[in-house]
Structure formats: structure tokens, C-alpha cells
Design a protein around this motif. Structure first.
Motif, mmCIF file in Angstrom:
data_model
loop_
_atom_site.group_PDB
_atom_site.id
_atom_site.type_symbol
_atom_site.label_atom_id
_atom_site.label_comp_id
_atom_site.label_asym_id
_atom_site.label_seq_id
_atom_site.Cartn_x
_atom_site.Cartn_y
_atom_site.Cartn_z
ATOM 1 N N LEU A 30 0.824 -1.212 0.000
ATOM 2 C CA LEU A 30 0.000 0.000 0.000
ATOM 3 C C LEU A 30 0.861 1.266 0.000
ATOM 4 N N TYR A 31 2.110 1.138 0.419
ATOM 5 C CA TYR A 31 3.055 2.254 0.322
ATOM 6 C C TYR A 31 3.732 2.274 -1.046
ATOM 7 N N LYS A 32 3.918 1.095 -1.626
ATOM 8 C CA LYS A 32 4.645 0.987 -2.897
ATOM 9 C C LYS A 32 3.779 1.406 -4.087
ATOM 10 N N VAL A 33 2.543 0.907 -4.142
ATOM 11 C CA VAL A 33 1.641 1.211 -5.260
ATOM 12 C C VAL A 33 0.813 2.427 -4.871
ATOM 13 N N LYS A 34 1.049 3.541 -5.517
ATOM 14 C CA LYS A 34 0.461 4.819 -5.113
ATOM 15 C C LYS A 34 -1.010 4.913 -5.543
ATOM 16 N N ARG A 35 -1.885 4.759 -4.584
ATOM 17 C CA ARG A 35 -3.325 4.712 -4.877
ATOM 18 C C ARG A 35 -3.820 5.966 -5.594
ATOM 19 N N GLU A 36 -3.294 7.123 -5.194
ATOM 20 C CA GLU A 36 -3.780 8.385 -5.764
ATOM 21 C C GLU A 36 -3.531 8.459 -7.281
ATOM 22 N N GLU A 37 -2.550 7.719 -7.764
ATOM 23 C CA GLU A 37 -2.238 7.737 -9.197
ATOM 24 C C GLU A 37 -3.257 6.956 -10.029
ATOM 25 N N PHE A 38 -4.092 6.173 -9.360
ATOM 26 C CA PHE A 38 -5.114 5.379 -10.047
ATOM 27 C C PHE A 38 -6.523 5.944 -9.848
ATOM 28 N N VAL A 39 -6.635 6.984 -9.033
ATOM 29 C CA VAL A 39 -7.946 7.596 -8.765
ATOM 30 C C VAL A 39 -8.232 8.645 -9.836
ATOM 31 N N PRO A 40 -9.458 8.681 -10.391
ATOM 32 C CA PRO A 40 -9.786 9.731 -11.368
ATOM 33 C C PRO A 40 -9.477 11.117 -10.815
ATOM 34 N N ALA A 41 -8.991 11.994 -11.667
ATOM 35 C CA ALA A 41 -8.505 13.314 -11.242
ATOM 36 C C ALA A 41 -9.499 14.077 -10.382
ATOM 37 N N ALA A 42 -10.769 13.972 -10.693
ATOM 38 C CA ALA A 42 -11.793 14.728 -9.955
ATOM 39 C C ALA A 42 -11.912 14.281 -8.502
ATOM 40 N N TYR A 43 -11.445 13.076 -8.193
ATOM 41 C CA TYR A 43 -11.585 12.529 -6.832
ATOM 42 C C TYR A 43 -10.241 12.297 -6.143
ATOM 43 N N ARG A 44 -9.186 12.814 -6.721
ATOM 44 C CA ARG A 44 -7.847 12.502 -6.210
ATOM 45 C C ARG A 44 -7.661 12.922 -4.747
ATOM 46 N N ALA A 45 -8.298 13.995 -4.346
ATOM 47 C CA ALA A 45 -8.187 14.449 -2.957
ATOM 48 C C ALA A 45 -8.805 13.454 -1.980
ATOM 49 N N MET A 46 -9.623 12.547 -2.494
ATOM 50 C CA MET A 46 -10.302 11.560 -1.653
ATOM 51 C C MET A 46 -9.628 10.192 -1.707
ATOM 52 N N ALA A 47 -8.467 10.118 -2.306
ATOM 53 C CA ALA A 47 -7.812 8.830 -2.577
ATOM 54 C C ALA A 47 -7.582 7.987 -1.329
ATOM 55 N N PHE A 48 -7.373 8.632 -0.179
ATOM 56 C CA PHE A 48 -7.054 7.887 1.039
ATOM 57 C C PHE A 48 -8.219 7.834 2.024
ATOM 58 N N MET A 49 -9.372 8.315 1.613
ATOM 59 C CA MET A 49 -10.541 8.330 2.504
ATOM 60 C C MET A 49 -11.194 6.953 2.567
ATOM 61 N N ASP A 50 -11.868 6.690 3.675
ATOM 62 C CA ASP A 50 -12.578 5.432 3.877
ATOM 63 C C ASP A 50 -13.929 5.512 3.162
ATOM 64 N N MET A 51 -13.883 5.491 1.834
ATOM 65 C CA MET A 51 -15.097 5.623 1.032
ATOM 66 C C MET A 51 -14.879 4.962 -0.326
ATOM 67 N N GLU A 52 -15.975 4.597 -0.968
ATOM 68 C CA GLU A 52 -15.907 4.121 -2.345
ATOM 69 C C GLU A 52 -15.869 5.327 -3.271
ATOM 70 N N ILE A 53 -15.034 5.270 -4.283
ATOM 71 C CA ILE A 53 -14.889 6.394 -5.211
ATOM 72 C C ILE A 53 -15.685 6.093 -6.483
ATOM 73 N N PRO A 54 -16.586 6.993 -6.873
ATOM 74 C CA PRO A 54 -17.431 6.746 -8.055
ATOM 75 C C PRO A 54 -16.609 6.713 -9.337
ATOM 76 N N LEU A 55 -16.958 5.760 -10.187
ATOM 77 C CA LEU A 55 -16.367 5.663 -11.521
ATOM 78 C C LEU A 55 -17.503 5.745 -12.548
ATOM 79 N N GLU A 56 -17.167 5.613 -13.802
ATOM 80 C CA GLU A 56 -18.191 5.697 -14.846
ATOM 81 C C GLU A 56 -19.135 4.495 -14.810
ATOM 82 N N HIS A 57 -20.354 4.726 -15.301
ATOM 83 C CA HIS A 57 -21.355 3.659 -15.455
ATOM 84 C C HIS A 57 -21.669 2.959 -14.131
#
Length: 218
Positions: A30-57
């Protein structure tokens, strides 16, 4: 940068460890693979929050603690061939790829398939085959698999997934309908024999075209 790493540390220590994820290989990943780099740009600030991040469809990225818990429960080995149903942004794909020999990942939404392809190329993940298609009811193309992961829920788990497991293979699926679904781990103990254990209750978005349960009306 220090704030970013502190936030990542807080995610691991406050969300993930407290949810009984203690495997050091998983936590280190979890330190090696940077989660924020895989989060859509609009939600990047939420990358480490305890929540599901909305994607398309109507798809979502699972919560960080769910991703980590899945990895721990599957006890991945460097020799494993993995099938992932629902590539999403490619984050879970990247985590799986770090722990196994090869990942076959299938995504039904073209835009997500394209996003994951770019994300994994940028990350330098090579041991992954991305395919676009509908795998909600099985994907026997490269079977047998040592590990199968469904990254979204299914009201009914198609038998095709169990049948695609190699002996000793493990399958993770979230099965059921709102408001309560069951995270389930199924192990192929011998050809045609399966052992299923209930892990915890949860609730998340279903796979597109998932197999539905029969509702009887009187």
C-alpha cells in the motif's frame, strides 16, 4: 509530499490495520503502489478516505480497507495465475500483479478499460493481460485460475467461477443484494469440491449484467 505520505500512513494505520489487515506484504504494498495515481482526477483528494470512489457507469473503486482485506484473504503466491473481474482504474490489478505471476483482468466499460491500460503502463506493470468484455457470469478463456477476484458484487454467484478454479484455487466474491451482502471466500479443495466461508457483511455496487436471483411473486 510529506503531507501526502503522512496521509497514506494514516490510511494504513487507522483504516486498514484496524480492520484486521496485518499481513506485512500487503501493508508494504500500500506504500509501494500509489493509490492516488489510479484515482480519477476529480476525486484525487479523496484517494485515502474510507469511502468508495465513483467511476463511470455506476462502477466504484472499493474502499482502501476492502482492497487490502481482499489481498490478505486470498493469500496470493508468486506462482498464482489470477482472474480479476472488473478492472476499474487498474489499482487492484496493480496490487494483485505485485503478488502473483500473472493477472488476466476483464472490464466491460470501454472508458475504464482504456483508463486502466494507461495507468498500468505508467506504473510499469507488465505481468497483466487486460481484456474488454462481459465477465459477470464467468471468463473461462484462460482457465484454470489459481485466484479469482470479483471487484463488484453479484446477487447470485455463477457456478462458472468455481468451475474455473484450479485445485487449491481461491475465489473472492461479494454475494447478495442490498442492504446486506456477504463477502465470501471459496476454495477448490479438489476437482469438483469446494469449501466456502463467510468473511463479513458489506454492501457495494453490482457488476454490470450480474446474474440475478429469482424473485417469486404470489
Amino acid at each position: 509530499m510529506m503531507d501526502l505520505e503522512q496521509t497514506r500512513f494514516n490510511m494504513v494505520e487507522q483504516q486498514i490495520r484496524t480492520w484486521s489487515v496485518l499481513d506485512q506484504d500487503v501493508l508494504g504494498l500500500l506504500y509501494k503502489v500509489k493509490r492516488e495515481e489510479f484515482v480519477p482526477a476529480a476525486y484525487r483528494a479523496m484517494a485515502f478516505m474510507d469511502m468508495e470512489i465513483p467511476l463511470e457507469h455506476d462502477a466504484v473503486m472499493l474502499t482502501p480497507k476492502m482492497e487490502a482485506r481482499i489481498l490478505q484473504e486470498l493469500r496470493l503466491k508468486k506462482t498464482d495465475k489470477v482472474l480479476e473481474i472488473g478492472t476499474g482504474t487498474g489499482y487492484m490489478t496493480a496490487l494483485l500483479a505485485e503478488l502473483c505471476a500473472h493477472v488476466h483482468s476483464v472490464e466491460i466499460v470501454p472508458a475504464l478499460h482504456a483508463m486502466a491500460k494507461i495507468n498500468l503502463q505508467v506504473h510499469g506493470t507488465a505481468n497483466v493481460t487486460l481484456e474488454q468484455g462481459d465477465a459477470a457470469r464467468g471468463w473461462p478463456k484462460h482457465e484454470p485460475y489459481d485466484v479469482i477476484v470479483l471487484t463488484a458484487s453479484t446477487p447470485v454467484l455463477p457456478e462458472a467461477f468455481q468451475k474455473s478454479l484450479a485445485p487449491g484455487g481461491r475465489l473472492f466474491a461479494i454475494v447478495g443484494e442490498e442492504p446486506v451482502m456477504e463477502a465470501t471466500l471459496i476454495t477448490c479443495t479438489a476437482p469438483g469440491n469446494y469449501h466456502s466461508i463467510f468473511l463479513f457483511e458489506t454492501c457495494t455496487a453490482p457488476l454490470k449484467n450480474a446474474l440475478q436471483s429469482e424473485h417469486f411473486h404470489f
